[in-house]
Design a protein around this motif. Structure first.
Motif, PDB file in Angstrom:
ATOM      1  N   UNK B  13       0.837  -1.214   0.000  1.00  0.00           N
ATOM      2  CA  UNK B  13       0.000   0.000   0.000  1.00  0.00           C
ATOM      3  C   UNK B  13       0.872   1.265   0.000  1.00  0.00           C
ATOM      4  N   UNK B  14       1.944   1.253   0.810  1.00  0.00           N
ATOM      5  CA  UNK B  14       2.799   2.446   0.896  1.00  0.00           C
ATOM      6  C   UNK B  14       3.573   2.670  -0.406  1.00  0.00           C
ATOM      7  N   UNK B  15       3.988   1.581  -1.035  1.00  0.00           N
ATOM      8  CA  UNK B  15       4.710   1.729  -2.307  1.00  0.00           C
ATOM      9  C   UNK B  15       3.765   2.210  -3.404  1.00  0.00           C
ATOM     10  N   UNK B  16       2.523   1.700  -3.372  1.00  0.00           N
ATOM     11  CA  UNK B  16       1.538   2.118  -4.371  1.00  0.00           C
ATOM     12  C   UNK B  16       1.284   3.621  -4.263  1.00  0.00           C
ATOM     13  N   UNK B  17       1.227   4.120  -3.023  1.00  0.00           N
ATOM     14  CA  UNK B  17       1.022   5.559  -2.813  1.00  0.00           C
ATOM     15  C   UNK B  17       2.142   6.372  -3.447  1.00  0.00           C
ATOM     16  N   UNK B  18       3.324   5.770  -3.502  1.00  0.00           N
ATOM     17  CA  UNK B  18       4.470   6.452  -4.103  1.00  0.00           C
ATOM     18  C   UNK B  18       4.642   6.077  -5.570  1.00  0.00           C
ATOM     19  N   UNK B  19       3.658   5.360  -6.119  1.00  0.00           N
ATOM     20  CA  UNK B  19       3.698   4.909  -7.520  1.00  0.00           C
ATOM     21  C   UNK B  19       4.963   4.127  -7.826  1.00  0.00           C
ATOM     22  N   UNK B  20       5.361   3.299  -6.887  1.00  0.00           N
ATOM     23  CA  UNK B  20       6.516   2.431  -7.131  1.00  0.00           C
ATOM     24  C   UNK B  20       5.992   1.051  -7.527  1.00  0.00           C
ATOM     25  N   UNK B  21       6.343   0.631  -8.730  1.00  0.00           N
ATOM     26  CA  UNK B  21       5.892  -0.675  -9.223  1.00  0.00           C
ATOM     27  C   UNK B  21       6.466  -1.779  -8.352  1.00  0.00           C
ATOM     28  N   UNK B  55      -4.387   2.713   5.313  1.00  0.00           N
ATOM     29  CA  UNK B  55      -5.570   2.754   4.461  1.00  0.00           C
ATOM     30  C   UNK B  55      -6.620   1.715   4.776  1.00  0.00           C
ATOM     31  N   UNK B  56      -6.559   1.090   5.941  1.00  0.00           N
ATOM     32  CA  UNK B  56      -7.506   0.016   6.256  1.00  0.00           C
ATOM     33  C   UNK B  56      -7.526  -0.200   7.762  1.00  0.00           C
ATOM     34  N   UNK B  57      -8.674  -0.655   8.263  1.00  0.00           N
ATOM     35  CA  UNK B  57      -8.753  -0.941   9.689  1.00  0.00           C
ATOM     36  C   UNK B  57     -10.033  -1.664  10.007  1.00  0.00           C
ATOM     37  N   UNK B  58     -10.266  -1.881  11.289  1.00  0.00           N
ATOM     38  CA  UNK B  58     -11.440  -2.630  11.727  1.00  0.00           C
ATOM     39  C   UNK B  58     -12.662  -1.724  11.734  1.00  0.00           C
ATOM     40  N   UNK B  59     -13.766  -2.221  11.159  1.00  0.00           N
ATOM     41  CA  UNK B  59     -14.979  -1.412  11.140  1.00  0.00           C
ATOM     42  C   UNK B  59     -16.167  -2.169  11.711  1.00  0.00           C
ATOM     43  N   UNK B  60     -15.937  -3.301  12.358  1.00  0.00           N
ATOM     44  CA  UNK B  60     -17.034  -4.108  12.888  1.00  0.00           C
ATOM     45  C   UNK B  60     -17.561  -3.566  14.210  1.00  0.00           C
ATOM     46  N   UNK B  61     -18.448  -4.349  14.830  1.00  0.00           N
ATOM     47  CA  UNK B  61     -19.107  -3.867  16.051  1.00  0.00           C
ATOM     48  C   UNK B  61     -18.521  -4.502  17.310  1.00  0.00           C
ATOM     49  N   UNK B  62     -17.344  -5.136  17.199  1.00  0.00           N
ATOM     50  CA  UNK B  62     -16.723  -5.768  18.365  1.00  0.00           C
ATOM     51  C   UNK B  62     -15.253  -5.353  18.457  1.00  0.00           C
ATOM     52  N   UNK B  63     -15.022  -4.056  18.643  1.00  0.00           N
ATOM     53  CA  UNK B  63     -13.630  -3.580  18.603  1.00  0.00           C
ATOM     54  C   UNK B  63     -12.742  -4.216  19.681  1.00  0.00           C
ATOM     55  N   UNK B  74      -9.589 -13.543   6.647  1.00  0.00           N
ATOM     56  CA  UNK B  74     -10.581 -12.767   5.899  1.00  0.00           C
ATOM     57  C   UNK B  74     -10.241 -11.273   5.916  1.00  0.00           C
ATOM     58  N   UNK B  75      -9.807 -10.791   7.072  1.00  0.00           N
ATOM     59  CA  UNK B  75      -9.443  -9.378   7.225  1.00  0.00           C
ATOM     60  C   UNK B  75      -8.303  -9.012   6.270  1.00  0.00           C
ATOM     61  N   UNK B  76      -7.270  -9.836   6.234  1.00  0.00           N
ATOM     62  CA  UNK B  76      -6.124  -9.536   5.371  1.00  0.00           C
ATOM     63  C   UNK B  76      -6.472  -9.737   3.893  1.00  0.00           C
ATOM     64  N   UNK B  77      -7.331 -10.722   3.622  1.00  0.00           N
ATOM     65  CA  UNK B  77      -7.813 -10.917   2.252  1.00  0.00           C
ATOM     66  C   UNK B  77      -8.527  -9.657   1.749  1.00  0.00           C
ATOM     67  N   UNK B  78      -9.388  -9.120   2.596  1.00  0.00           N
ATOM     68  CA  UNK B  78     -10.120  -7.914   2.208  1.00  0.00           C
ATOM     69  C   UNK B  78      -9.161  -6.750   2.002  1.00  0.00           C
ATOM     70  N   UNK B  79      -8.160  -6.646   2.877  1.00  0.00           N
ATOM     71  CA  UNK B  79      -7.156  -5.582   2.733  1.00  0.00           C
ATOM     72  C   UNK B  79      -6.467  -5.702   1.373  1.00  0.00           C
ATOM     73  N   UNK B  80      -6.055  -6.936   1.036  1.00  0.00           N
ATOM     74  CA  UNK B  80      -5.356  -7.146  -0.241  1.00  0.00           C
ATOM     75  C   UNK B  80      -6.239  -6.696  -1.413  1.00  0.00           C
ATOM     76  N   UNK B  81      -7.551  -6.986  -1.287  1.00  0.00           N
ATOM     77  CA  UNK B  81      -8.460  -6.593  -2.382  1.00  0.00           C
ATOM     78  C   UNK B  81      -8.658  -5.087  -2.412  1.00  0.00           C
ATOM     79  N   UNK B  82      -8.850  -4.490  -1.235  1.00  0.00           N
ATOM     80  CA  UNK B  82      -9.109  -3.047  -1.159  1.00  0.00           C
ATOM     81  C   UNK B  82      -7.944  -2.245  -1.736  1.00  0.00           C
TER      82      UNK B  82
END
Lengths: 186, 412
Positions: B13-21, B55-63, B74-82
């Motif tokens: 994510x950090x490299x993408x922000x810097x447009x580093x392939x 750019x990602x974090x927990x948004x559920x109802x059981x912090x 599942x959490x990391x899978x979603x991060x990878x997709x996001x």
């Protein structure tokens, strides 16, 4: 000139110890030491042990003087009591090792020691060494160490000091953990 | 980037922000270690809120809850997709070596050349097993915490669990409750209450800045990196799982496994000091928390300070155990983990097999390391800690690519 009158001084050269630690991290082979003792029978249960040379930092060393230790057993064992009982020398070894650690760690943590006394007790059932009961071990059934420390530090800091000293102590390790012993004879 | 767990993804994510392939090469699927190398009942030791990735974090109802392994995956899978992380799954790196002005990465699906490389395979690839394991009598079942999934795997009968950090205490608890009497060999460990003054211990450590302590600010980083992880468990009850809790259900505590001789296990006589050191460390942490709470005006808001009862150690804990007598059927090694760098053909390992690095900047130009204990901060190995490290190291990596930093110089 800086005022050094309030500086903590327990007589331990911590800077040299830390330098040695750094040097020996980079040169692990120099960290191989060998400690030695020689023991000669005198008479009865009386013996005289000496320590003089040892090996470390890649070379032979000599203590600045030869140290000798009389060991014997007391009258209740029908002996002449010409020296400390060997198991008492074990307590001496443990006590002095922990004591050195207390001083060194106190110096590093800038705790000024005024007085430190350790009192040790090793319990033993001599039915073991007399081969009366094979279920009784020969050695101590436990060792109790009590430290009385007068120092500029909180009780918690002193507990931590003594705990750290145990963790770093060679004799504590020797006593608390098994060691392979190989004995040969001519 | 090698590895698509939380460290690799945060860096992506950090490299993408810097447009580093970049690409992430992953031997399995995203979050592979969490998916395939942990026991069934494990929950993360950090609460749900404490997974703030770039750019990602927990948004559920059981912090305040603790993720199960499927939820972690599942959490990391979603991060990878996001973040649209360019992950090449089922791609096993077989070697990394230097090639002119960069690295040649060989995989089972072809080679890659790259000017920079990030080692993000994590700190827990191989179960550590002490040398005394070789002397264990045959006929005993032995397994590591990495092979353990649940107590159904074990024969009926006693179990010697070796190691009392977070892994050992959790497995001792689960196995003892399954009806298999557990003896727990206790070496160095760090005790901590799960909830202190009404809040998660991780909340306090985060708020008081303990987790942000930097690697170049602690007294002895080598020692700090060796400190075992806190003796915590993630459970619905948010219960403290310390040695007193285990003694309370009947687990037998013995000293560190010091040797095995003639079919007998030998335990160190150091149990009392190990427990004393652990209690002292815990109380220093709680002192730090109390001071911070007082300074920040929380004293009226949260429960009053308190201390846990000292760890109970019986007068004469056993120093040995006859492993051939039949009471113990299984030895379970919970003696820690180590990384696997067997594929790394670049001379950056020290004599203990650890990568030489300065805060993640490896001692080889353009190479970076992530996800290790206290890499740059106390929290570096936590889900919540890789983000700040990724921000720092991606900045260093970008400067390196621009030719603006000397190889090996540490970021500020």
């Amino acid at each position: 000139m800086a005022d050094t009158s309030t500086k903590v001084d327990n007589g331990v050269n911590v800077a040299a110890l830390l330098d040695a630690r750094k040097a020996l991290t980079d040169a692990p082979e120099a960290a191989q030491f060998q400690w030695r003792a020689t023991c000669t029978w005198v008479k009865g249960t009386h013996s005289l042990s000496t320590v003089e040379g040892y090996f470390g930092l890649g070379e032979e060393h000599m203590h600045k003087t030869k140290f000798t230790f009389d060991a014997d057993h007391p009258a209740v064992f029908a002996s002449e009591d010409n020296g400390a009982t060997p198991v008492e020398l074990v307590l001496v070894g443990l006590a002095s090792c922990l004591m050195a650690g207390v001083a060194a760690v106190a110096q590093q943590r800038e705790i000024q020691l005024r007085s430190v006394t350790a009192t040790l007790e090793g319990g033993m059932n001599i039915q073991g060494i007399l081969a009366i009961d094979k279920d009784v071990r020969n050695g101590f059934d436990g060792i109790k160490v009590h430290f009385d420390i007068d120092a500029d530090a909180s009780p918690e800091d002193l507990e931590a000091l003594v705990a750290r000293s145990q963790k770093l102590s060679a004799v504590y390790d020797v006593v608390a953990n098994p060691t392979n012993i190989t004995v040969s004879v001519n | 980037m090698i590895g698509a767990g939380q460290a690799g993804l945060a860096m992506s994510r950090c490299l993408a922000e810097r447009s580093i392939d970049h690409v992430l090469l992953e031997r399995g699927e995203v979050a592979n270690s969490w998916k395939t190398e942990r026991w069934d009942s494990l929950r993360l030791l950090t609460p749900n809120w404490q997974s703030r990735l770039p750019g990602f974090g927990y948004e559920g109802d059981d912090p305040d809850g603790y993720r199960t392994m499927p939820e972690t995956v599942d959490f990391l899978d979603r991060y990878a997709r996001v973040i649209s992380a360019p992950v090449y799954t089922n791609t096993t790196v077989t070697s990394v070596r230097t090639a002119d002005a960069g690295y040649m990465v060989a995989t089972d699906l072809g080679d890659w050349r790259c000017p920079t490389i990030v080692l993000a395979t994590g700190a827990c690839n191989i179960a550590r097993i002490p040398a005394v394991a070789e002397a264990m009598p045959s006929g005993l079942a032995t397994l590591t915490s990495m092979q353990y999934r649940n107590s159904d795997q074990l024969e009926d009968g006693g179990v010697l669990v070796v190691g009392a950090s977070a892994t050992g205490t959790q497995l001792a608890d689960e196995i003892h409750r399954s009806g298999r009497p557990v003896t727990l060999a206790v070496g160095e460990h760090v005790r901590a209450p799960r909830v202190y003054r009404g809040r998660d211990i991780e909340w306090w450590m985060d708020a008081a800045g303990v987790l942000d302590e930097r690697y170049d600010e602690v007294d002895d980083i080598v020692r700090a990196r060796r400190v075992p992880s806190l003796q915590l468990a993630g459970s619905r009850e948010r219960a403290t799982l310390d040695l007193n809790a285990l003694t309370g259900i009947g687990v037998k505590l013995v000293g560190r496994l010091a040797g095995v001789n003639g079919g007998k296990a030998q335990f160190s006589g150091s149990l009392r000091n190990q427990c004393a050191m652990s209690d002292l460390k815990m109380n220093r942490l709680l002192d730090t928390i109390d001071e911070w709470a007082a300074e920040n005006g929380l004293d009226g808001e949260v429960a009053a300070p308190h201390r846990l009862a000292p760890t109970e150690v019986e007068d004469s804990p056993p120093l040995g155990m006859d492993l051939a007598a039949g009471a113990v059927k299984t030895i379970l090694w919970a003696t820690g983990y180590r990384p696997d760098f067997s594929w790394l053909d670049v001379p950056v390992l020290d004599r203990k097999g650890q990568v030489r690095h300065d805060g993640g900047v490896v001692d080889s130009p353009g190479m970076y390391l992530m996800g290790m204990q206290f890499l740059r901060r106390r929290k570096s190995a936590l889900m919540d800690g890789v983000g700040d490290d990724a921000r720092d190291l991606s900045a260093h990596l970008a400067s390196y690519l621009d030719g603006r930093v000397t190889p090996g110089a540490a970021p500020g």
